[in-house]
Design a protein around this motif. Sequence first.
Motif, PDB file in Angstrom:
ATOM      1  N   THR A   4       0.847  -1.180   0.000  1.00  0.00           N
ATOM      2  CA  THR A   4       0.000   0.000   0.000  1.00  0.00           C
ATOM      3  C   THR A   4       0.881   1.228   0.000  1.00  0.00           C
ATOM      4  OG1 THR A   4      -1.652  -1.202   1.280  1.00  0.00           O
ATOM      5  CG2 THR A   4      -1.815   1.200   1.267  1.00  0.00           C
ATOM      6  N   VAL A   5       0.516   2.199  -0.800  1.00  0.00           N
ATOM      7  CA  VAL A   5       1.280   3.442  -0.865  1.00  0.00           C
ATOM      8  C   VAL A   5       1.253   4.109   0.510  1.00  0.00           C
ATOM      9  CG1 VAL A   5       1.466   5.705  -1.954  1.00  0.00           C
ATOM     10  CG2 VAL A   5       0.653   3.757  -3.284  1.00  0.00           C
ATOM     11  N   PRO A   6       2.413   4.422   1.078  1.00  0.00           N
ATOM     12  CA  PRO A   6       2.437   5.094   2.379  1.00  0.00           C
ATOM     13  C   PRO A   6       1.752   6.455   2.298  1.00  0.00           C
ATOM     14  CG  PRO A   6       4.600   4.223   1.836  1.00  0.00           C
ATOM     15  CD  PRO A   6       3.759   4.095   0.605  1.00  0.00           C
ATOM     16  N   ALA A   7       0.978   6.779   3.316  1.00  0.00           N
ATOM     17  CA  ALA A   7       0.221   8.029   3.330  1.00  0.00           C
ATOM     18  C   ALA A   7       1.114   9.254   3.407  1.00  0.00           C
ATOM     19  CB  ALA A   7      -0.756   8.026   4.510  1.00  0.00           C
ATOM     20  N   ASP A   8       2.341   9.099   3.903  1.00  0.00           N
ATOM     21  CA  ASP A   8       3.212  10.258   4.068  1.00  0.00           C
ATOM     22  C   ASP A   8       4.057  10.589   2.842  1.00  0.00           C
ATOM     23  OD1 ASP A   8       4.843   8.023   4.314  1.00  0.00           O
ATOM     24  OD2 ASP A   8       6.107   8.925   5.857  1.00  0.00           O
ATOM     25  N   LEU A   9       3.896   9.832   1.760  1.00  0.00           N
ATOM     26  CA  LEU A   9       4.636  10.169   0.535  1.00  0.00           C
ATOM     27  C   LEU A   9       3.997  11.375  -0.130  1.00  0.00           C
ATOM     28  CD1 LEU A   9       5.443   6.797  -1.284  1.00  0.00           C
ATOM     29  CD2 LEU A   9       6.977   8.235   0.055  1.00  0.00           C
ATOM     30  N   ASP A  10       4.845  12.287  -0.631  1.00  0.00           N
ATOM     31  CA  ASP A  10       4.302  13.427  -1.367  1.00  0.00           C
ATOM     32  C   ASP A  10       3.853  12.956  -2.748  1.00  0.00           C
ATOM     33  OD1 ASP A  10       6.569  13.290  -3.037  1.00  0.00           O
ATOM     34  OD2 ASP A  10       7.576  14.944  -2.041  1.00  0.00           O
ATOM     35  N   ALA A  11       3.271  13.864  -3.510  1.00  0.00           N
ATOM     36  CA  ALA A  11       2.697  13.493  -4.810  1.00  0.00           C
ATOM     37  C   ALA A  11       3.746  12.932  -5.768  1.00  0.00           C
ATOM     38  CB  ALA A  11       1.997  14.700  -5.433  1.00  0.00           C
ATOM     39  N   ASP A  12       4.940  13.532  -5.784  1.00  0.00           N
ATOM     40  CA  ASP A  12       5.984  13.055  -6.691  1.00  0.00           C
ATOM     41  C   ASP A  12       6.446  11.646  -6.319  1.00  0.00           C
ATOM     42  OD1 ASP A  12       5.945  15.402  -8.203  1.00  0.00           O
ATOM     43  OD2 ASP A  12       7.506  16.348  -6.983  1.00  0.00           O
ATOM     44  N   ALA A  13       6.671  11.415  -5.027  1.00  0.00           N
ATOM     45  CA  ALA A  13       7.107  10.094  -4.581  1.00  0.00           C
ATOM     46  C   ALA A  13       6.005   9.058  -4.772  1.00  0.00           C
ATOM     47  CB  ALA A  13       7.549  10.150  -3.118  1.00  0.00           C
ATOM     48  N   THR A  14       4.755   9.467  -4.617  1.00  0.00           N
ATOM     49  CA  THR A  14       3.632   8.557  -4.870  1.00  0.00           C
ATOM     50  C   THR A  14       3.584   8.163  -6.341  1.00  0.00           C
ATOM     51  OG1 THR A  14       2.370   9.457  -3.024  1.00  0.00           O
ATOM     52  CG2 THR A  14       1.116   8.319  -4.726  1.00  0.00           C
ATOM     53  N   ALA A  15       3.879   9.103  -7.233  1.00  0.00           N
ATOM     54  CA  ALA A  15       3.913   8.798  -8.669  1.00  0.00           C
ATOM     55  C   ALA A  15       5.030   7.803  -8.976  1.00  0.00           C
ATOM     56  CB  ALA A  15       4.091  10.080  -9.477  1.00  0.00           C
ATOM     57  N   VAL A  16       6.191   7.971  -8.326  1.00  0.00           N
ATOM     58  CA  VAL A  16       7.290   7.019  -8.517  1.00  0.00           C
ATOM     59  C   VAL A  16       6.863   5.649  -8.013  1.00  0.00           C
ATOM     60  CG1 VAL A  16       9.655   6.419  -7.857  1.00  0.00           C
ATOM     61  CG2 VAL A  16       9.079   8.789  -8.421  1.00  0.00           C
ATOM     62  N   TRP A  17       6.210   5.594  -6.859  1.00  0.00           N
ATOM     63  CA  TRP A  17       5.720   4.327  -6.302  1.00  0.00           C
ATOM     64  C   TRP A  17       4.836   3.630  -7.337  1.00  0.00           C
ATOM     65  CZ3 TRP A  17       6.127   2.375  -1.091  1.00  0.00           C
ATOM     66  CH2 TRP A  17       5.315   1.263  -0.831  1.00  0.00           C
ATOM     67  N   ALA A  18       3.916   4.389  -7.933  1.00  0.00           N
ATOM     68  CA  ALA A  18       3.006   3.812  -8.930  1.00  0.00           C
ATOM     69  C   ALA A  18       3.775   3.277 -10.135  1.00  0.00           C
ATOM     70  CB  ALA A  18       1.980   4.858  -9.367  1.00  0.00           C
ATOM     71  N   ASP A  33      10.362  -4.905   0.941  1.00  0.00           N
ATOM     72  CA  ASP A  33      10.151  -4.148   2.167  1.00  0.00           C
ATOM     73  C   ASP A  33       9.589  -2.781   1.797  1.00  0.00           C
ATOM     74  OD1 ASP A  33      10.826  -2.182   4.262  1.00  0.00           O
ATOM     75  OD2 ASP A  33      11.796  -3.895   5.233  1.00  0.00           O
ATOM     76  N   ALA A  34       8.418  -2.452   2.323  1.00  0.00           N
ATOM     77  CA  ALA A  34       7.761  -1.186   1.993  1.00  0.00           C
ATOM     78  C   ALA A  34       8.602   0.013   2.413  1.00  0.00           C
ATOM     79  CB  ALA A  34       6.380  -1.120   2.645  1.00  0.00           C
ATOM     80  N   GLU A  35       9.345  -0.110   3.504  1.00  0.00           N
ATOM     81  CA  GLU A  35      10.200   1.003   3.947  1.00  0.00           C
ATOM     82  C   GLU A  35      11.333   1.249   2.955  1.00  0.00           C
ATOM     83  OE1 GLU A  35       9.738   3.221   6.434  1.00  0.00           O
ATOM     84  OE2 GLU A  35       7.801   2.221   6.591  1.00  0.00           O
ATOM     85  N   LEU A  36      11.909   0.163   2.430  1.00  0.00           N
ATOM     86  CA  LEU A  36      12.960   0.316   1.419  1.00  0.00           C
ATOM     87  C   LEU A  36      12.392   0.922   0.147  1.00  0.00           C
ATOM     88  CD1 LEU A  36      14.923  -3.037   1.829  1.00  0.00           C
ATOM     89  CD2 LEU A  36      15.595  -0.758   2.612  1.00  0.00           C
ATOM     90  N   LEU A  37      11.206   0.492  -0.249  1.00  0.00           N
ATOM     91  CA  LEU A  37      10.580   1.042  -1.444  1.00  0.00           C
ATOM     92  C   LEU A  37      10.227   2.513  -1.234  1.00  0.00           C
ATOM     93  CD1 LEU A  37       9.648   0.614  -4.308  1.00  0.00           C
ATOM     94  CD2 LEU A  37       7.519  -0.349  -3.423  1.00  0.00           C
ATOM     95  N   ARG A  38       9.800   2.865  -0.032  1.00  0.00           N
ATOM     96  CA  ARG A  38       9.523   4.262   0.302  1.00  0.00           C
ATOM     97  C   ARG A  38      10.813   5.086   0.138  1.00  0.00           C
ATOM     98  NH1 ARG A  38       6.510   6.341   5.444  1.00  0.00           N
ATOM     99  NH2 ARG A  38       5.949   4.169   5.376  1.00  0.00           N
ATOM    100  N   ALA A  39      11.920   4.580   0.670  1.00  0.00           N
ATOM    101  CA  ALA A  39      13.200   5.274   0.547  1.00  0.00           C
ATOM    102  C   ALA A  39      13.606   5.389  -0.921  1.00  0.00           C
ATOM    103  CB  ALA A  39      14.275   4.540   1.351  1.00  0.00           C
ATOM    104  N   TRP A  40      13.381   4.323  -1.704  1.00  0.00           N
ATOM    105  CA  TRP A  40      13.668   4.338  -3.139  1.00  0.00           C
ATOM    106  C   TRP A  40      12.896   5.477  -3.804  1.00  0.00           C
ATOM    107  CZ3 TRP A  40      16.414   1.666  -6.962  1.00  0.00           C
ATOM    108  CH2 TRP A  40      15.986   1.878  -8.259  1.00  0.00           C
ATOM    109  N   CYS A  41      11.606   5.549  -3.556  1.00  0.00           N
ATOM    110  CA  CYS A  41      10.759   6.556  -4.208  1.00  0.00           C
ATOM    111  C   CYS A  41      11.194   7.973  -3.846  1.00  0.00           C
ATOM    112  CB  CYS A  41       9.291   6.335  -3.836  1.00  0.00           C
ATOM    113  SG  CYS A  41       8.636   4.777  -4.482  1.00  0.00           S
ATOM    114  N   ARG A  42      11.474   8.195  -2.591  1.00  0.00           N
ATOM    115  CA  ARG A  42      11.939   9.526  -2.169  1.00  0.00           C
ATOM    116  C   ARG A  42      13.291   9.853  -2.792  1.00  0.00           C
ATOM    117  NH1 ARG A  42      10.006   9.240   4.122  1.00  0.00           N
ATOM    118  NH2 ARG A  42       7.885   9.984   3.743  1.00  0.00           N
ATOM    119  N   SER A  43      14.164   8.866  -2.871  1.00  0.00           N
ATOM    120  CA  SER A  43      15.476   9.092  -3.486  1.00  0.00           C
ATOM    121  C   SER A  43      15.362   9.393  -4.967  1.00  0.00           C
ATOM    122  CB  SER A  43      16.377   7.873  -3.257  1.00  0.00           C
ATOM    123  OG  SER A  43      16.670   7.721  -1.888  1.00  0.00           O
TER     124      SER A  43
END
Length: 127
Positions: A4-18, A33-43
């Motif tokens: 599930t897309v983390p709620a704290d991702l901004d719009a740009d990072a959410t687009a990368v997640w998608a 790991d969702a935390e690693l993927l979250r870090a990937w998207c933000r990076s």
Amino acid sequence: MGLTVPADLDADATAVWAEVAEWMVGRADGPVDAELLRAWCRSVVELREAEAWVAEHGTVMTVRDDKGNVRSSTTAPKYAQVRALRADLVRLAEAMGVAGKVRRATPVAGASGPSKLEVLLGGRSVG
């Protein structure tokens, strides 16, 4: 998919997640790991912003005196940031178990088209 897309991702990072989550989950050696993927998207977002700055301003900062003579030149801090973020993304891909899949998806020398990692990064070069 199970992530599930983390709620704290901004719009740009959410687009990368998608863009990348399904691809990574389908190719990972185990659960992603969702935390690693979250870090990937933000990076990726941070990398894209830094690359845009470098594209506009260049990789070298030059200091000139009032007559326009070059006094010093140094690597732009944003360029150093780009290189560090690329290394971070490789480490994150390794931690998520997809680094080998990305490397195998990279075209051989002389082949046309972007590597899978370049596609995941939005067409940016990773070299």
